[in-house]
Structures are given as structure tokens and as C-alpha cells.
Design a protein around this motif. Structure first.
Motif, PDB file in Angstrom:
ATOM      1  N   GLY A 187      -0.518   7.346  -6.153  1.00 32.64           N
ATOM      2  CA  GLY A 187      -0.294   8.107  -4.926  1.00 32.64           C
ATOM      3  C   GLY A 187      -1.496   8.961  -4.559  1.00 32.64           C
ATOM      4  O   GLY A 187      -1.925   8.984  -3.402  1.00 32.64           O
ATOM      5  N   LEU A 188      -2.066   9.638  -5.552  1.00 33.91           N
ATOM      6  CA  LEU A 188      -3.226  10.497  -5.290  1.00 33.91           C
ATOM      7  C   LEU A 188      -4.535   9.715  -5.277  1.00 33.91           C
ATOM      8  O   LEU A 188      -5.346   9.847  -4.361  1.00 33.91           O
ATOM      9  CB  LEU A 188      -3.293  11.616  -6.328  1.00 33.91           C
ATOM     10  N   GLY A 189      -4.749   8.900  -6.313  1.00 31.77           N
ATOM     11  CA  GLY A 189      -6.024   8.207  -6.472  1.00 31.77           C
ATOM     12  C   GLY A 189      -6.162   6.945  -5.655  1.00 31.77           C
ATOM     13  O   GLY A 189      -7.272   6.440  -5.473  1.00 31.77           O
ATOM     14  N   ASN A 218     -13.814   3.638   7.684  1.00 30.87           N
ATOM     15  CA  ASN A 218     -13.563   2.378   8.384  1.00 30.87           C
ATOM     16  C   ASN A 218     -13.456   2.611   9.889  1.00 30.87           C
ATOM     17  O   ASN A 218     -13.976   1.819  10.690  1.00 30.87           O
ATOM     18  CB  ASN A 218     -12.278   1.724   7.872  1.00 30.87           C
ATOM     19  N   GLN A 219     -12.778   3.683  10.274  1.00 34.64           N
ATOM     20  CA  GLN A 219     -12.620   3.986  11.703  1.00 34.64           C
ATOM     21  C   GLN A 219     -13.968   4.317  12.336  1.00 34.64           C
ATOM     22  O   GLN A 219     -14.240   3.909  13.473  1.00 34.64           O
ATOM     23  CB  GLN A 219     -11.623   5.133  11.891  1.00 34.64           C
ATOM     24  N   PHE A 244       0.822  -1.209   0.000  1.00 36.37           N
ATOM     25  CA  PHE A 244       0.000   0.000   0.000  1.00 36.37           C
ATOM     26  C   PHE A 244       0.863   1.268   0.000  1.00 36.37           C
ATOM     27  O   PHE A 244       0.672   2.166  -0.822  1.00 36.37           O
ATOM     28  CB  PHE A 244      -0.933  -0.012   1.212  1.00 36.37           C
ATOM     29  N   PHE A 245       1.825   1.334   0.911  1.00 37.89           N
ATOM     30  CA  PHE A 245       2.679   2.520   0.995  1.00 37.89           C
ATOM     31  C   PHE A 245       3.885   2.440   0.057  1.00 37.89           C
ATOM     32  O   PHE A 245       4.419   3.467  -0.351  1.00 37.89           O
ATOM     33  CB  PHE A 245       3.173   2.720   2.437  1.00 37.89           C
ATOM     34  N   GLY A 246       4.314   1.228  -0.274  1.00 43.23           N
ATOM     35  CA  GLY A 246       5.523   1.065  -1.083  1.00 43.23           C
ATOM     36  C   GLY A 246       5.326   1.246  -2.571  1.00 43.23           C
ATOM     37  O   GLY A 246       6.284   1.576  -3.286  1.00 43.23           O
ATOM     38  N   THR A 247       4.106   1.074  -3.071  1.00 42.87           N
ATOM     39  CA  THR A 247       3.871   1.149  -4.517  1.00 42.87           C
ATOM     40  C   THR A 247       4.324   2.471  -5.125  1.00 42.87           C
ATOM     41  O   THR A 247       5.077   2.465  -6.108  1.00 42.87           O
ATOM     42  CB  THR A 247       2.402   0.835  -4.849  1.00 42.87           C
ATOM     43  N   THR A 260      -7.499   6.800  -0.153  1.00 39.03           N
ATOM     44  CA  THR A 260      -7.779   5.822   0.905  1.00 39.03           C
ATOM     45  C   THR A 260      -7.621   6.443   2.283  1.00 39.03           C
ATOM     46  O   THR A 260      -8.483   6.275   3.156  1.00 39.03           O
ATOM     47  CB  THR A 260      -6.851   4.601   0.769  1.00 39.03           C
ATOM     48  N   MET A 261      -6.521   7.161   2.475  1.00 38.37           N
ATOM     49  CA  MET A 261      -6.256   7.759   3.783  1.00 38.37           C
ATOM     50  C   MET A 261      -7.262   8.865   4.115  1.00 38.37           C
ATOM     51  O   MET A 261      -7.618   9.050   5.274  1.00 38.37           O
ATOM     52  CB  MET A 261      -4.826   8.312   3.840  1.00 38.37           C
TER      53      MET A 261
END
Length: 158
Positions: free
Chosen positions: A92-94, A107-108, A59-62, A99-100
Motif C-alpha cells: 500500500g505504501l511502497g 507520467n502525466q 493495482f488498487f485491489g492488492t 506510484t500515485m
């Protein structure tokens, strides 16, 4: 190293696209087809289980892998480098930022809700959550798919 990075970019981008795509065409449809209280409980469990090193790496590494690939291939093909960089920005954007900013807060919020015993209340909560969540998931799936296409096209340019 020249071909390892493009292949790693394809692997990472394909993995994250596949993850989001699976939610589009199976997971959410399955949850929508079950009892809303069960769907809420299952979604809460899945969201908790995704917080792991394997998922976080992809997720973060892509975007990092895609950007590093752009740097590595820039001398061989400026066109490929630009496409890898575009893929990093699109995902990174889409994918990551979206997601963040949207899916994680949703989800939270769902995680903070006790599963209601009242079937009508469970249905209301799930219906409000599912439609909105799926809309934004489809956007990040398209962005991830576009990033995968860009990475594939860039690899073919080498």
C-alpha cells in the motif's frame, strides 16, 4: 474461503510484482536502447494503455485483498494474519502510494510534452525522465516483492 483468500492474495501480489518487475528488467532497458523520441512516444502510449480495468483491479485491489485475507485467517493463525496485514501495508505504501505520488505525476508530465523533432531535445527529455522514473520503479518493485514474500510466508503458516 479460508484457503481461497490466501491464494487470491498470492495471485494479486504476484501479478503486481511481476508488472513492476517487467518494467525494471526489460521495458525500460528497451526504451533506453531506442531512439529517445521513439522512447517518449512509446512511454506515452504505454502509460495511456495501462488505464484499464484489468490493471486497476490488481493495482488498487492488492492491498484490499491482502487486508481481507488477514481478517479471514486471523482465527486460524494470528501470525499469518499479521504477515498478510504487513504485506498490505508494505504494498500500500511502497507500491500504490508511491506510484500515485511519484510515477503517475511523472507520467502525466511526460504525456503533456509533445515529442520533440530535435534529437538532442528528445534525448535530454528522455534522459531526465528515465533515470528518475526507473529509480522510483525499483523502489515499488522491491516493496511489491517484499509484499509477495510476506504473503507467501503467511500462506505457509496456515
Amino acid at each position: 474461503m479460508l484457503m481461497i483468500m490466501p491464494l487470491l492474495s498470492l495471485l494479486f501480489t504476484g501479478a503486481i510484482f511481476g508488472f513492476f518487475f517487467a518494467w525494471v528488467c526489460s521495458t525500460m532497458w528497451g526504451l533506453d536502447a531506442t531512439d529517445p523520441a521513439v522512447a517518449i512516444q512509446a512511454m506515452q502510449a504505454m502509460n495511456a494503455s495501462v488505464l484499464n480495468l484489468v490493471f486497476a483491479t490488481v493495482f488498487f485491489g492488492t492491498p484490499v485483498v491482502l487486508a481481507l485475507t488477514a481478517f479471514v485467517v486471523r482465527a486460524q493463525s494470528g501470525t499469518a494474519a499479521l504477515a498478510f496485514l504487513a504485506a498490505a501495508l508494505v504494498y500500500g505504501l511502497g507500491g500504490l502510494v508511491l506510484t500515485m505520488a511519484v510515477n503517475v505525476p511523472m507520467n502525466q508530465a511526460l504525456a503533456a510534452i509533445p515529442v520533440p523533432a530535435d534529437p538532442a531535445e528528445a534525448k535530454r527529455i528522455w534522459t531526465e525522465f528515465s533515470g528518475r522514473w526507473q529509480f522510483w520503479n525499483q523502489i515499488r518493485t522491491v516493496a511489491s516483492g517484499l509484499a509477495l514474500l510476506l504473503a507467501g510466508w503467511a500462506t505457509l503458516q496456515l
